[in-house]
Motif scaffolding. Sequence first.
Motif, PDB file in Angstrom:
ATOM      1  N   ASN A  47      26.452  50.059  38.672  1.00 36.54           N
ATOM      2  CA  ASN A  47      27.517  49.287  39.272  1.00 36.54           C
ATOM      3  C   ASN A  47      28.405  48.596  38.248  1.00 36.54           C
ATOM      4  OD1 ASN A  47      28.333  49.106  41.885  1.00 36.54           O
ATOM      5  ND2 ASN A  47      26.392  48.241  42.560  1.00 36.54           N
ATOM      6  N   GLU A  48      27.758  48.132  37.161  1.00 36.25           N
ATOM      7  CA  GLU A  48      28.547  47.396  36.163  1.00 36.25           C
ATOM      8  C   GLU A  48      29.591  48.295  35.518  1.00 36.25           C
ATOM      9  OE1 GLU A  48      26.188  45.314  33.348  1.00 36.25           O
ATOM     10  OE2 GLU A  48      25.153  44.207  34.923  1.00 36.25           O
ATOM     11  N   GLU A  49      29.135  49.513  35.222  1.00 35.24           N
ATOM     12  CA  GLU A  49      30.054  50.455  34.598  1.00 35.24           C
ATOM     13  C   GLU A  49      31.243  50.728  35.530  1.00 35.24           C
ATOM     14  OE1 GLU A  49      27.987  53.903  33.404  1.00 35.24           O
ATOM     15  OE2 GLU A  49      29.730  54.775  32.433  1.00 35.24           O
ATOM     16  N   LEU A  50      30.917  50.899  36.799  1.00 31.43           N
ATOM     17  CA  LEU A  50      31.975  51.164  37.770  1.00 31.43           C
ATOM     18  C   LEU A  50      32.950  49.991  37.859  1.00 31.43           C
ATOM     19  CD1 LEU A  50      33.094  52.932  40.034  1.00 31.43           C
ATOM     20  CD2 LEU A  50      31.499  51.851  41.583  1.00 31.43           C
ATOM     21  N   HIS A  51      32.381  48.791  37.801  1.00 31.32           N
ATOM     22  CA  HIS A  51      33.257  47.626  37.889  1.00 31.32           C
ATOM     23  C   HIS A  51      34.161  47.506  36.670  1.00 31.32           C
ATOM     24  CE1 HIS A  51      30.496  45.872  41.095  1.00 31.32           C
ATOM     25  NE2 HIS A  51      31.667  46.079  41.640  1.00 31.32           N
ATOM     26  N   THR A  52      33.621  47.858  35.498  1.00 36.90           N
ATOM     27  CA  THR A  52      34.471  47.828  34.300  1.00 36.90           C
ATOM     28  C   THR A  52      35.615  48.810  34.445  1.00 36.90           C
ATOM     29  OG1 THR A  52      32.261  48.038  33.336  1.00 36.90           O
ATOM     30  CG2 THR A  52      34.045  47.427  31.855  1.00 36.90           C
ATOM     31  N   ILE A  53      35.270  50.029  34.890  1.00 45.22           N
ATOM     32  CA  ILE A  53      36.318  51.038  35.050  1.00 45.22           C
ATOM     33  C   ILE A  53      37.371  50.554  36.041  1.00 45.22           C
ATOM     34  CG2 ILE A  53      36.773  53.366  35.882  1.00 45.22           C
ATOM     35  CD1 ILE A  53      33.967  54.100  34.985  1.00 45.22           C
ATOM     36  N   ALA A  54      36.875  50.032  37.161  1.00 50.10           N
ATOM     37  CA  ALA A  54      37.801  49.606  38.206  1.00 50.10           C
ATOM     38  C   ALA A  54      38.702  48.483  37.695  1.00 50.10           C
ATOM     39  CB  ALA A  54      37.021  49.147  39.429  1.00 50.10           C
ATOM     40  N   ALA A  55      38.119  47.557  36.914  1.00 49.10           N
ATOM     41  CA  ALA A  55      38.925  46.456  36.395  1.00 49.10           C
ATOM     42  C   ALA A  55      39.985  46.977  35.429  1.00 49.10           C
ATOM     43  CB  ALA A  55      38.014  45.448  35.711  1.00 49.10           C
ATOM     44  N   GLU A  56      39.577  47.932  34.585  1.00 50.52           N
ATOM     45  CA  GLU A  56      40.547  48.508  33.645  1.00 50.52           C
ATOM     46  C   GLU A  56      41.702  49.185  34.372  1.00 50.52           C
ATOM     47  OE1 GLU A  56      37.274  49.813  30.372  1.00 50.52           O
ATOM     48  OE2 GLU A  56      38.973  51.178  30.643  1.00 50.52           O
ATOM     49  N   LEU A  57      41.337  49.960  35.394  1.00 47.97           N
ATOM     50  CA  LEU A  57      42.374  50.690  36.128  1.00 47.97           C
ATOM     51  C   LEU A  57      43.250  49.738  36.928  1.00 47.97           C
ATOM     52  CD1 LEU A  57      40.247  53.687  37.326  1.00 47.97           C
ATOM     53  CD2 LEU A  57      42.240  53.829  35.862  1.00 47.97           C
ATOM     54  N   LYS A  58      42.661  48.676  37.407  1.00 47.92           N
ATOM     55  CA  LYS A  58      43.421  47.684  38.160  1.00 47.92           C
ATOM     56  C   LYS A  58      44.502  47.071  37.267  1.00 47.92           C
ATOM     57  CE  LYS A  58      42.853  43.372  40.579  1.00 47.92           C
ATOM     58  NZ  LYS A  58      42.751  42.053  40.118  1.00 47.92           N
ATOM     59  N   GLU A  59      44.073  46.767  36.049  1.00 47.96           N
ATOM     60  CA  GLU A  59      45.002  46.196  35.072  1.00 47.96           C
ATOM     61  C   GLU A  59      46.142  47.162  34.786  1.00 47.96           C
ATOM     62  OE1 GLU A  59      45.606  42.746  32.836  1.00 47.96           O
ATOM     63  OE2 GLU A  59      44.137  43.237  34.363  1.00 47.96           O
ATOM     64  N   ARG A  60      45.730  48.444  34.566  1.00 48.12           N
ATOM     65  CA  ARG A  60      46.687  49.426  34.092  1.00 48.12           C
ATOM     66  C   ARG A  60      47.725  49.791  35.149  1.00 48.12           C
ATOM     67  NH1 ARG A  60      44.278  54.848  31.506  1.00 48.12           N
ATOM     68  NH2 ARG A  60      46.050  56.231  31.821  1.00 48.12           N
ATOM     69  N   PHE A  61      47.286  49.900  36.388  1.00 49.70           N
ATOM     70  CA  PHE A  61      48.217  50.352  37.432  1.00 49.70           C
ATOM     71  C   PHE A  61      48.673  49.209  38.336  1.00 49.70           C
ATOM     72  CE2 PHE A  61      46.023  54.198  36.212  1.00 49.70           C
ATOM     73  CZ  PHE A  61      47.086  55.069  36.051  1.00 49.70           C
ATOM     74  N   ALA A  62      48.360  47.978  37.941  1.00 50.77           N
ATOM     75  CA  ALA A  62      48.744  46.806  38.731  1.00 50.77           C
ATOM     76  C   ALA A  62      48.366  46.991  40.197  1.00 50.77           C
ATOM     77  CB  ALA A  62      50.238  46.521  38.591  1.00 50.77           C
ATOM     78  N   ALA A  63      47.121  47.377  40.400  1.00 44.35           N
ATOM     79  CA  ALA A  63      46.658  47.687  41.747  1.00 44.35           C
ATOM     80  C   ALA A  63      45.823  46.542  42.296  1.00 44.35           C
ATOM     81  CB  ALA A  63      45.824  48.961  41.717  1.00 44.35           C
ATOM     82  N   ASP A  64      45.595  46.600  43.601  1.00 41.19           N
ATOM     83  CA  ASP A  64      44.676  45.648  44.222  1.00 41.19           C
ATOM     84  C   ASP A  64      43.292  46.271  44.280  1.00 41.19           C
ATOM     85  OD1 ASP A  64      46.445  43.647  44.644  1.00 41.19           O
ATOM     86  OD2 ASP A  64      47.101  44.414  46.593  1.00 41.19           O
ATOM     87  N   LEU A  65      42.278  45.419  44.172  1.00 40.41           N
ATOM     88  CA  LEU A  65      40.913  45.926  44.162  1.00 40.41           C
ATOM     89  C   LEU A  65      40.175  45.315  45.338  1.00 40.41           C
ATOM     90  CD1 LEU A  65      38.953  47.477  42.169  1.00 40.41           C
ATOM     91  CD2 LEU A  65      38.258  45.235  41.403  1.00 40.41           C
TER      92      LEU A  65
END
Lengths: 414, 160, 171
Positions: free
Chosen positions: C3-21
């Motif tokens: 789960n932690e790895e997934l959360h890191t990825i999701a946070a990175e992608l959220k930052e990059r694409f200015a998305a909502d999580l």
Amino acid sequence: MDIDLETNLPPDALDGMQHLVSDRAVRGETVLLNMGPQHPSTHGVLRLLLELDGEVVVNCVPDIGFLHTGIEKNMEAKTYLKAEVMTDRLDYLNNLGNNLTYVMAIEKLADLDVPPRAQAIRVLLTELQRIASHLVWLGTHALDAAAMSVFLYCFRERERILDIFEMVSGQRMMTTYFRPGGLWRDVTSGFEAAVRDFVSYFPPRVTEYDRLLTKNPIFLRRTKEIGYLEPEVALRHGVTGPMLRAAGIEFDLRKAQPYSGYELYDFDVPTHTDSDTYARYLMRMEEMRQSIRIVEQALNKLPLGPVRSNNRKYVPPPRSELGTSMEAVIHHFKLWTEGFIPPKGSVYVATESPRGELGVFLESDGGPKPYRVHWRTPSFTNIQILPILARGHLVADLVLLIGTVDILLGDVDR
Amino acid sequence: MGIEQKAGNMGVVTLKLEEVINWSRTNAMWPMLFGLACCAIEMMSAQASNFDMSRFGMELMRPSPRQSDLMIVAGRVSRKMGPVLRWLYDQMPEPKWVIAMGDCASCGGVFNNYAIVQGVDEVVPVDVYVAGCPPRPEALIHGIVTLYEKVKEEKMKDWA
Amino acid sequence: MMNEELHTIAAELKERFAADLYEFRGEVSLILKPEDIVAFSRALRDEYDFELLTEETAVDYWPEQTPRFHVVYRWRSLKRNTIIGARVLLDGNSPSMPSIVKVYLNANGFERELWDMFGICFEEHPDLRRIMMPADWVGHPLRKDYPLGYEEVQFTFNFDEIDQRKPYAKE
């Protein structure tokens, strides 16, 4: 029909499909041939548009939808429990697997617990269903390769599995036996003896099919090096299940993300590297043996106890309580009139069906009916690999390629 | 070199012509190899070893409609499949019969929606309906035997 | 599932694409803008080892109009043994968005199905025809404003009445 006076062609002559076939078809060098939807070896109502150069397939365009049933739309119009009846009819060789996926999605949405006995029986029956499905596949696949007797043997064994299903649920195929929070009811008294009987009966039969097919020179010539699939291509096309494992990629949801207590059982996931029709045949034969191993283990350590959760908001109370408890009557009435109401949200749950990853996307809007159900069916994704497999093969091999992808049109069209 | 040598001199049998024709039609009725959905699997079971439909003169499933007498509509018929089904029926030579196998083919079954033809009798004329979802192989065989009863009742004057 | 790895990825992608999580029952999803989807899926495939496009579907929130459709994506990574999801919000008025067929080839079937069932148009899709319904079908059946198509059921009391208007086939 209006004919264009300059080209002498009807207005829609091939124009709508020009992007699907090569330029040679337009020039008349290759032949366009329609195969299906009524064809004995398309395993249902699949239609293929073939572009042939002599007998060699240049292009193959699957046309699906002849069995489109509107299951997703129809499930939105029923309560969660009533909609489960539809799931049986989706992939009609993996009925219990569909039930399992659907009830697991509800359980995840509602955060329901399932007693261990129910989990074990679910695993046991789903594995029997996997064997039954592979038996139909083996029978029809061998029939496509002109080996009639295997078909008769396979259906003989399949009847025994269906008898077990009928024993527990009252129906041979459309069981709807798994319910949210457990099972419809506990298994009948003769169940364990019947399964034990099958466990001792079945492995010698697989050896029998082995003797009929595995070294059969005609079968070898028909299947070896037919339908090679690169692992990279398979991944890019989202192929799952035995097709992917035969390409050397070990991905089985039962091992990767165990559900329903699969982590308790000791079994192997067979893989192969040849990635041709013969390798997929060997894979599925081995899968049947592994399934019978799981069935045996599940039977040996079948826990005792209840088979339904005690959460009365989702699971109807037993009949015996109805006479004594007013609360039970209210729950019973609410469940069978309005249905249960899971919280708002959407979940995705996937299981390993005999054909690959079977997933359901379930969205609830906080009402008694599912707001949206989408079935991610393995056959729908796997069928898109057919044009790549078929390219360059003879028409005669095409029937084996359809067999080796193991598509089921109910699963494709939904 | 036939039955007369095994059974001795059979002599002469007098019979009504329509009875002979109906008897021969019922005992060699070739169904079309045509499965649609779940019921097709039960139809295959009925053909296979445990139920063995060839006991009723049906060991030959013909893949081509032009060689078959009986169409078993095994499964749900979608709106896209309906015209194809009618086309297949039109290609079958007379005399021809249709069995609607299962609830979906008989009346739409559980699928009362936009995609499914509500009963295949809207597309082709049906002789026998077999209930069940899917019907057991025994039920299909019973449907076929019922069809035989119907065929045996046919009168020559109606054929013309 | 890591789960932690997934959360890191999701946070990175959220930052990059200015998305909502958002997260529900352990499933992580991002809400993306339609024009980002191709770059997003390319990043998932090439940088984060999400090899498989597991599903692509849509939800119709009729009678809401802006946004009316959510296109739901889900990718699976075999290497990381995890799933990540995404949603793209579309308006009800002739919904259209870029296709990801070039990145994940099996999006072909999914997007054709979405066009057929929801009428969502995918730009630059190579073969956007109806897939399930007949080619001359009118309407998009899985939209919420499309009726289920219920036909009245024959019971004993109304058997004759329905029988008379039922279009039985002729020989």
